[in-house]
Design an enzyme around this catalytic site. Structure first.
Site, PDB file in Angstrom:
ATOM      1  N   LYS A   1       0.813  -1.203   0.000  1.00 12.54           N
ATOM      2  CA  LYS A   1       0.000   0.000   0.000  1.00 12.54           C
ATOM      3  C   LYS A   1       0.860   1.272   0.000  1.00 12.54           C
ATOM      4  CE  LYS A   1      -4.161  -2.038   0.837  1.00 12.54           C
ATOM      5  NZ  LYS A   1      -3.868  -3.469   0.895  1.00 12.54           N
TER       6      LYS A   1
HETATM    7  C1  LIG Z   1      -4.547  -4.547   0.475  1.00 15.47           C
HETATM    8  C2  LIG Z   1      -3.813  -5.815   0.414  1.00 15.47           C
HETATM    9  C3  LIG Z   1      -4.147  -6.790  -0.541  1.00 15.47           C
HETATM   10  C4  LIG Z   1      -5.318  -6.645  -1.483  1.00 15.47           C
HETATM   11  O1  LIG Z   1      -5.159  -5.639  -2.441  1.00 15.47           O
HETATM   12  P1  LIG Z   1      -6.424  -5.046  -3.212  1.00 15.47           P
HETATM   13  O2  LIG Z   1      -5.913  -3.908  -3.993  1.00 15.47           O
HETATM   14  O3  LIG Z   1      -7.402  -4.633  -2.156  1.00 15.47           O
HETATM   15  O4  LIG Z   1      -6.965  -6.148  -4.064  1.00 15.47           O
HETATM   16  C5  LIG Z   1      -3.364  -7.934  -0.582  1.00 15.47           C
HETATM   17  N1  LIG Z   1      -2.328  -8.109   0.280  1.00 15.47           N
HETATM   18  C6  LIG Z   1      -2.003  -7.194   1.207  1.00 15.47           C
HETATM   19  C7  LIG Z   1      -0.877  -7.475   2.121  1.00 15.47           C
HETATM   20  C8  LIG Z   1      -2.722  -6.017   1.294  1.00 15.47           C
HETATM   21  O5  LIG Z   1      -2.384  -5.107   2.209  1.00 15.47           O
END
Ligand SMILES: *Cc1c(COP(=O)(O)O)cnc(C)c1O
Length: 464
Positions: A112
């Site tokens: 993120k």
């Molecule tokens: C947010 C997240 C996901 C999922 O990503 P999306 O964009 O919501 O599909 C997968 N793995 C981790 C560690 C995340 O923080």
């Protein structure tokens, strides 16, 4: 570049207004009016760029001159200089057919950060340029919150409140969010699950009067700037692995929750990146796997899994894909979303299903399968996967042909999810930035799953 809504009832807006609007005012999602297409020659020249250089090329296609090139360059520089690896998102080879793309070298050890370090700086830029107040409101299943807070803590002109499901995030995720003591940060721990938090946020944003009165801005992956930032590493990884193996077919396996990350991959492909398969990995919360296999989009029973950031029933970015599946016909998307609201499901016909299956493969990874992937990968390669990445690895195997290679997106560092790593009896060393968290005091307010309670607390922060 102008932006339009998937539901067709918002006038065109520019990039900055699209970032500020977050969720489109008609309840849809904003998307570029036209996806930029790259020529072969452009792709070839991009293959030699480093991460920041690529980001600049890609972003400028979507931002045009709304942010002058030198200022955009500074924003990118500031956003990615906080990463601990000089490649920003390095690619590691696990075996002949399998690579991982490490997206966790930012401040909070999850992918993120790639988008939210940029969005934080972008909001700060907008606050300065437009002299506007930015009050960020978001929900998190764990990683977004920490990352968003890290992106804006202490920044002038910005305040942030983050809702997370009380005691349903990992200990490290909780500590990363709640040990921040900057005055512009509010953590609300909601008694409920992530979907409850997300629904509350959606309701508050859908109340356009409330949203405008308090200058609410989104940080969730409904914000197009996040999708945009995430397209960069698909290009970067593709160029890295094909430099090793020219002409090879490259798949991406993507641990998926809200469909944001994999949508960025879809967008990269639409721009002209020759991606072979996009493999959508879910956990036991497998609404998207069922959609791709059966053509029915319908929430199922909620499961608690080892990969909490993917414990999601309603994928907030899914509507963006529907828009392209229905040949950019906003009225059909609006009808489908209405149908979803009244009937609780969307069913597509067999012709559309064929298209979906041409766009994506999917696999829902069971809890045991996830732990197995962590164990076997560690035993055979010495590489420790976090449980989200492990879902990606488990989903990649059945779909990777012997003449193909698959890049699995490593979405988090295993130290964030030590609860699961302990279950396979592997002892890991924590990075010092994480081990330090355990000694710090926490700042959070526990609230009921109630709109009124949430409003009371956020209004206090936003009026301060
Ligand atoms: C947010 C997240 C996901 C999922 O990503 P999306 O964009 O919501 O599909 C997968 N793995 C981790 C560690 C995340 O923080």
């Amino acid at each position: 570049m102008n932006y339009i809504s998937t539901r067709g009832n918002v006038g065109e807006v520019g990039f900055i207004d699209a970032v500020l609007m977050g969720l489109a005012d008609d309840g849809g999602l904003l998307i570029p009016k036209q996806i930029p297409r790259l020529s072969e020659a452009e792709l070839t020249s991009w293959s030699k760029l480093d991460y920041k250089g690529l980001a600049l090329e890609i972003f400028s296609r979507y931002i045009n001159e709304e942010i002058p090139q030198d200022e955009l360059k500074e924003l990118i520089e500031a956003s990615y200089s906080t990463f601990r690896d000089s490649d920003i998102t390095p690619v590691r080879k696990l075996n002949d057919n399998s690579y991982v793309l490490e997206l966790f070298h930012g401040p909070t050890f999850a992918f993120k950060d790639v988008a939210l370090q940029f969005l934080g700086n972008l909001y700060s830029y907008i606050a300065r340029k437009r002299n506007s107040i930015i009050n960020i409101l978001g929900a998190t299943s764990g990683d977004t919150g920490a990352s968003a807070i890290e992106g804006v803590r202490g920044k002038e002109g910005i305040r942030i409140s983050i809702l997370h499901p009380h005691q349903r995030v990992s200990k490290v995720q909780e500590l990363q969010m709640t040990t921040v003591d900057d005055a512009n940060v509010l953590n609300l721990a909601v008694k409920g699950n992530f979907d409850d938090c997300q629904t509350l946020i959606k309701e508050l944003f859908a109340d356009v009067e409330f949203k405008n009165k308090y200058h609410l801005r989104a940080i969730n992956s409904i914000n197009f700037a996040r999708i945009l930032a995430q397209t960069v590493y698909y290009f970067f990884a593709y160029f890295q692995v094909t430099a090793d193996a020219p002409g090879e077919k490259v798949n991406f396996s993507v641990p998926t929750g809200n469909f944001g990350d994999i949508f960025a991959g879809y967008l990269a492909k639409q721009m002209g990146l020759p991606v072979n398969k996009l493999i959508l990995a879910t956990n036991e919360n497998n609404i998207l796997e069922r959609f791709i296999k059966e053509g029915v989009y319908q929430p199922g029973e909620f499961h608690i899994t080892h990969s909490p950031s993917m414990d999601i029933q309603i994928a907030s970015n899914f509507e963006r894909y529907l828009f392209y599946l229905y040949n950019e016909d906003a009225s059909q998307v609006a009808d489908l979303m209405r149908q979803f609201k009244t009937e609780g499901k969307i069913v597509i016909d067999s012709e559309k299903l064929k298209q979906v299956q041409a766009d994506f493969a999917a696999h829902g990874v069971k809890n045991d399968e996830c732990l197995d992937a962590i164990r076997t990968t560690y035993e055979s390669t010495g590489y420790l996967l976090d449980p989200h990445t492990a879902c990606g690895i488990a989903a990649s195997s059945p779909y990777t042909g012997s003449d193909e290679l698959t890049v699995t997106l490593a979405t988090a560092h295993p130290a964030k999810f030590d609860e699961s790593i302990q279950l396979v009896n592997i002892k890991q060393e924590f990075p010092v930035q994480i081990s330090q968290l355990f000694d710090k005091p926490q700042y959070q307010t526990v609230v009921e799953h109630s709109k009124a309670d949430v409003v009371e607390h956020i209004v206090k922060l936003y009026q301060a």
